[in-house]
Design a protein around this motif. Sequence first.
Motif, short mmCIF file in Angstrom:
data_model
loop_
_atom_site.label_atom_id
_atom_site.label_comp_id
_atom_site.label_asym_id
_atom_site.label_seq_id
_atom_site.Cartn_x
_atom_site.Cartn_y
_atom_site.Cartn_z
N ALA A 223 35.76 59.17 71.37
CA ALA A 223 35.92 60.56 72.37
C ALA A 223 35.47 61.80 71.63
O ALA A 223 34.85 62.32 72.24
CB ALA A 223 37.38 60.26 72.63
N ASP A 224 35.65 61.58 70.50
CA ASP A 224 35.34 62.93 69.75
C ASP A 224 33.92 63.32 69.69
O ASP A 224 33.40 64.41 69.93
CB ASP A 224 35.76 63.03 68.03
CG ASP A 224 35.81 64.24 67.49
OD1 ASP A 224 36.98 65.05 67.64
OD2 ASP A 224 34.83 64.43 66.77
N SER A 225 32.99 61.80 69.39
CA SER A 225 31.68 62.33 69.39
C SER A 225 31.05 62.65 70.99
O SER A 225 30.16 63.20 71.15
CB SER A 225 31.14 60.96 68.77
OG SER A 225 31.18 60.86 67.49
N LEU A 226 31.81 61.91 71.84
CA LEU A 226 31.39 62.24 73.17
C LEU A 226 31.57 63.70 73.47
O LEU A 226 30.49 64.34 74.06
CB LEU A 226 32.26 61.30 74.28
CG LEU A 226 32.32 61.71 75.89
CD1 LEU A 226 30.77 61.26 76.20
CD2 LEU A 226 33.25 61.01 76.39
N GLY A 227 32.72 64.20 73.12
CA GLY A 227 32.92 65.65 73.44
C GLY A 227 32.08 66.37 72.65
O GLY A 227 31.27 67.54 73.31
N ALA A 228 31.56 66.10 71.48
CA ALA A 228 30.67 66.79 70.42
C ALA A 228 29.23 66.72 71.32
O ALA A 228 28.38 67.94 71.21
CB ALA A 228 30.85 66.57 69.08
N ALA A 229 28.84 65.59 71.55
CA ALA A 229 27.56 65.37 71.96
C ALA A 229 27.29 65.91 73.44
O ALA A 229 26.26 66.69 73.67
CB ALA A 229 27.25 63.82 72.10
N SER A 230 28.62 66.26 74.28
CA SER A 230 28.44 66.57 75.61
C SER A 230 28.01 68.33 75.41
O SER A 230 27.11 68.71 76.17
CB SER A 230 29.75 66.50 76.35
OG SER A 230 29.82 65.23 76.56
N MET A 231 28.77 68.75 74.46
CA MET A 231 28.46 70.17 74.02
C MET A 231 27.08 70.43 73.66
O MET A 231 26.32 71.34 73.86
CB MET A 231 29.60 70.78 73.18
CG MET A 231 29.50 72.35 72.94
SD MET A 231 29.84 73.19 74.23
CE MET A 231 31.38 74.01 73.97
N MET A 232 26.65 69.38 72.69
CA MET A 232 25.44 69.66 72.40
C MET A 232 24.19 69.47 73.23
O MET A 232 23.25 70.50 73.42
CB MET A 232 24.87 68.88 71.13
CG MET A 232 25.63 68.89 69.91
SD MET A 232 24.98 68.24 68.44
CE MET A 232 23.87 69.06 67.95
N LEU A 233 24.47 68.42 74.35
CA LEU A 233 23.67 68.73 75.49
C LEU A 233 23.57 70.01 76.17
O LEU A 233 22.37 70.60 76.69
CB LEU A 233 23.95 67.34 76.51
CG LEU A 233 23.25 67.54 77.71
CD1 LEU A 233 21.68 67.21 77.52
CD2 LEU A 233 23.76 66.15 78.41
N GLU A 234 24.90 70.49 76.75
CA GLU A 234 24.88 71.62 77.29
C GLU A 234 24.30 72.74 76.42
O GLU A 234 23.63 73.59 77.33
CB GLU A 234 26.60 72.08 77.59
CG GLU A 234 27.05 71.32 78.73
CD GLU A 234 28.66 71.17 78.74
OE1 GLU A 234 29.30 72.35 78.38
OE2 GLU A 234 29.28 70.06 78.87
#
Lengths: 357, 403
Positions: A223-234
């Motif tokens: 979940a932490d990586s999902l959040g971090a990756a979502s931010m990187m995509l945005e």
Amino acid sequence: MHFGLNEDQTMLQDSVGRYLEGASELALVRGFVDGDPALAAELQSGLMDLGVPFVLMPTEQGGLGMGVLEAALIQEALGRNVSPSPFTAAYGMVVIALRTCGDSDWLGRIASGEVVMGVGATEAIGAREGAGLALSGDKVSGRASFVMGAEAATHFLLTTGEQLLIVERGGAGIEEVALTTIDKTRHVVNLDLKAASAHLVSGNNHGEAQSKMIDTGRVLLAADSLGAASMMLEKAVAYSKDREQFNRPIGSFQAVKHMCAEMAAKLEPCRSLVWYAAYSQDHVPEEAALTSRLAKAHVSEIAKFVARTSTEVHGGMGFTDLLGLHYWFKRIGANRQLLGGPQAVREEAAQLQGWVA
Amino acid sequence: MDLNLTQEYVDFRAEVAQFLQAHKDAAPNRNDRSVSSEKRLAWQQILLAQGYAARTHPKEYGGYGAEPDALKARIIAEEFSRAKMPGGISGQGINMLVPTLLELGTQEQKDAYIKPTLEGKMVWCQGYSEPGAGSDLAAVKTSAVVDGDDFIINGQKIWTSTAQFADMMFCLVRTEPDAKKHQGISYILLDMKTPGIEVRPLMTMTGHAEFNEVFFTDVRVPTHSIVGNRGEGWMVANATLTHERGMLGDPDAALSRLHSIADIMKQEQLNGASLMDNDIYRDRLVQLQGEAYAMKMNGMRLTTLSSEKKSSGMAGLLVKLQGCELNHQMAELAIDVMGEYGMLYEDSPFVRDRGMWQTHYMFDLGLIIGGGSAQIQKNIISERGLGMPREPKPAKPAAQSTN
């Protein structure tokens, strides 16, 4: 059947997200990384006000009594904001382990704020360099490596592989070695123990508790990586609309658009996978062990892809310290290795299904 | 998040399962591809009466008239798949033409075409793509010129699946050659037996002719065969693209493909050891399992979004791109696991499953290209999903000379 977040879960996600967006902005994270512990303490007290640390704590101990899905939503928000927080270990894994063992004494001490625990579970997954613990009477010796959640820990929850035990931080016979990892938003330590006093966790189902603790920890790291990756995509999409070369935004070049489309197309199903893996910890017990491993391994792979691709979309700026994009890159890199890298975790998933002779 | 079915749906699932058990003998073979065999048509009638085909289509046109319910639709798909029995006739007539007619057709068109289409007695093909109009579909050149009460059609369509046994075609033709690209197109229905139509099978890399080319030479079609007005064909064709279509298939399809590969890995041996005991192949299998799980859960999320009539957003936009790619990679693994035996094809001695995995591997690549190529999908995802700017149109030659 409803596959998605309900109103309460959406509200929880929104309120934690809103709080962290302000309280954990990059300038503050940089301060923590540079050695100022004030932010972590402030974040911790802010999250306390929201009740976040006690999401998994049973209501008997004054907690919220919620499930791993709610914890995963909180963790996702922490990852999005690269927030310095011991949440994964201290309020995710530890609480699941103590809950499973029915150790209301230690749970109560955590709920009162008197105790914050880090977790050493690395050797239960795979030991390197001869690390591992042995218990003799109430004394524990050996090495626990890559102990998580050391930020504000007063105690550590450790395992011999068979038994869960608690040691006091800084106690006699405990030598602590702070490790410098790529990810300076969280603290990891090694503990060398020589006949240190250990409290056994109560209950006789330590094996089950250890498995559940690691399963939950893996879901939370996903979940932490999902959040971090979502931010990187945005961030990549926003940067590509802003940055101009050849008299046009680079986001209008198909080469760049397709990089962003690939990130989005691979990442969005990870959200559903994390939701399901988290939900199954509480509601689909026969799938809990498998989905935890699949989520940890798959999200690690996709997040790694997003981390490098987003950095590339940012061009030279992505490589600098100025934007600070590297904090997300490194958080994803650390999550990938903690509690088992993708190959090791996939091998466990194969074993679970009887695919390994 | 609550994955338990309420009693209504538990009962519905039991009802579908019971029906399928009771009608095992009436069902045609699932792999029988001839769309209009008598058994297939009779089966379609049974399914229509039961509401397991054309479930939400209006009763007056032969449908079952049920309220749209994505979860029930999914349960039907799951139970048919579990029973290994064929569902209702699908295809471009039912999936694309019927919704278009319901929304934009004249009363005469609805009366004439919808019922026989739902019953499987009238088979349609789609005349959209042309040799010069693939990803850039609005560039269609096939012309329709008015002559008295008729259009006279000349040109060529390609990638026309089922054209060899279709009764009818819905197609895009250029009726207003002087209008702008998107405003010069009309949507026309025509009988495939009309003189001047020639269907030529298009052999593909799989060794089968899954598609056709269709040639039009002075084909006369009455002007009342148009759906919508002249020049509105692009809008008519796109109107139904906004409907949920075929996306909510069997969510377990990818995982069940994965499990058949796991079985192959246990059976196939290399130097006396099962391929499942090979760390590298096993790791590839579990990697794909993680992805298949993620896609299954993404599909469940879409079912919920659809039943709540919410926009599917990014979760919907990615399905074609990621789903086709995943299937292709699974076929690739199955072939690699079989090694040299994986290259055997057709009726070769020692062939496994008649080379089915090679067929999948090639056909799935066709699916990656067709129906909006992967590159077009990425444009859609980045523009509609992420709000990224469109590629600027190249400057016209006249404008260039001023630079």
